[in-house]
Design an enzyme around this catalytic site. Structure first.
Site, PDB file in Angstrom:
ATOM      1  N   CYS A  98       0.597  -1.320  -0.018  1.00 33.37           N
ATOM      2  CA  CYS A  98      -0.121  -0.132   0.067  1.00 33.37           C
ATOM      3  C   CYS A  98       0.836   1.236  -0.090  1.00 33.37           C
ATOM      4  O   CYS A  98       0.197   2.264  -0.400  1.00 33.37           O
ATOM      5  CB  CYS A  98      -0.873  -0.086   1.174  1.00 33.37           C
TER       6      CYS A  98
ATOM      7  N   HIS B 146      -3.504   7.431   2.419  1.00 26.91           N
ATOM      8  CA  HIS B 146      -3.889   5.905   2.023  1.00 26.91           C
ATOM      9  C   HIS B 146      -5.412   5.713   2.157  1.00 26.91           C
ATOM     10  O   HIS B 146      -5.806   5.634   3.257  1.00 26.91           O
ATOM     11  CB  HIS B 146      -3.027   4.812   2.460  1.00 26.91           C
TER      12      HIS B 146
ATOM     13  N   ASN C 253      -9.972  -0.273  -0.793  1.00 33.94           N
ATOM     14  CA  ASN C 253      -8.678  -0.243  -0.420  1.00 33.94           C
ATOM     15  C   ASN C 253      -8.075  -0.592  -1.654  1.00 33.94           C
ATOM     16  O   ASN C 253      -8.132  -2.099  -1.790  1.00 33.94           O
ATOM     17  CB  ASN C 253      -8.077  -0.960   0.747  1.00 33.94           C
TER      18      ASN C 253
END
Length: 319
Positions: free
Chosen positions: A113, A246, A276
């Site tokens: 990520c 994020h 996500n």
């Protein structure tokens, strides 16, 4: 002194939309349960014949078009991904071929990520060193291929997609990528991982996560990294126009904002739209901010992400 500036932004989401209600038909969950805990309302899932490189190419085309840069002027392609088409060759070389960027060298970066922040730092340094003038930086993932769709603690969290930016040499002072800080703590590698690996057991495996502990580290480390980069550049929160974190969990974003006393209206939120997407998360959020009219030229933006490894990073950019 050379620096790099974002000239174009592009994003791509696959056609298949899966809502929380759709997931509730296959696992013990509900729209209310997912939204309350994550802020996610839907995610997009790649078609069976759609590869990471396919999505990366679509996002890159839009970024190039937005920038006005010709594909033959691209010197470097960096793809941040955890889910490449194959173990090798790199996704980036496949993207280079599909885009016909014949003058570019290409490679992947794997920081999950945090990957897009890492890729930005690498491309920025190549430009600053004078080795390249134009770089495509792409985050692209098919997270759906490494999910256990019976595990509600993970399958509701992720989606597929790609985002890209064009970085170009910039001679103006205090514009473009101003500062980047990267971090890693490998002692925490067992908090978030897949159950497989090329050397480990020869299969991709599925995501395994200690969600509670990851959540705590995310708040702590994202907050500290934002403070560090602002202090390093003698800036206050008031001087920053946008914070793009994020897009993993709305509660993480809200708690970081509360801890640092960042006004909620300065936080870019797109997780509700695409869940996500790992390395694609930051460029997707940037693209959303630009397309919705939020992000303007000369805006000062903080990008921050944390991922498995554990890796995390923060980037200060003047648009």
């Amino acid at each position: 002194m050379r620096s790099s500036r974002i000239l174009g932004i592009g994003s791509y989401l696959p056609k298949s939309l899966v809502t929380n209600d759709d997931l509730a038909c296959t696992v013990a969950t509900s729209d209310e349960w997912i939204v309350k805990r994550t802020g996610i309302r839907q995610r997009y899932i790649a078609a069976d014949d759609q590869m990471t490189s396919d999505m990366a190419v679509e996002a890159a085309k839009l970024a190039l078009n937005d920038s006005g840069i010709n594909k033959q002027d691209v010197d470097l392609i960096v793809v941040a991904t955890t889910t490449p088409d194959r173990t090798f060759p790199s996704c980036a070389t496949i993207v280079q071929s599909k885009l016909e960027c014949k003058n570019a060298f290409a490679f992947d970066i794997q920081a999950v990520c945090s990957g897009f922040i890492y890729a930005m730092a690498i491309a920025d340094n190549f430009i600053k060193s004078g080795q390249v003038n134009v770089s495509l930086v792409i985050g692209a993932e098919v997270m759906s291929r490494i999910l256990d769709w019976k595990d509600r603690s993970t399958c509701v969290l992720f989606g597929d997609g790609a985002g890209a930016v064009v970085l170009s040499n910039n001679s103006a002072r205090n514009t473009g990528v101003i500062s980047t800080i990267l971090y890693s703590d490998g002692t925490l590698h067992n908090l978030l991982y897949t159950s497989g690996g090329t050397a480990y057991n020869g299969v991709a495996g599925t995501i395994c996560m200690n969600g509670t502990v990851v959540f705590e580290h995310a708040i702590e480390k994202l907050s500290a990294s934002i403070v560090e980069i602002l202090n390093k550049n003698n800036l206050s929160i008031d001087e920053v126009n946008w914070f793009v974190l994020h897009q993993a969990n709305i509660r993480i974003i809200e708690l970081v904002a509360r801890r640092l006393k960042i006004p909620s209206e300065k936080m870019v939120i797109s997780i509700n739209q695409h869940a996500n997407t790992s390395a694609a998360s930051i460029p997707l959020a940037l693209s959303y901010a630009k397309n919705s009219g939020k992000l303007k030229q000369d805006d000062l933006v903080v990008l921050a992400a944390i991922g498995a490894g554990i890796t995390w990073g923060v980037c200060l950019v003047r648009m």
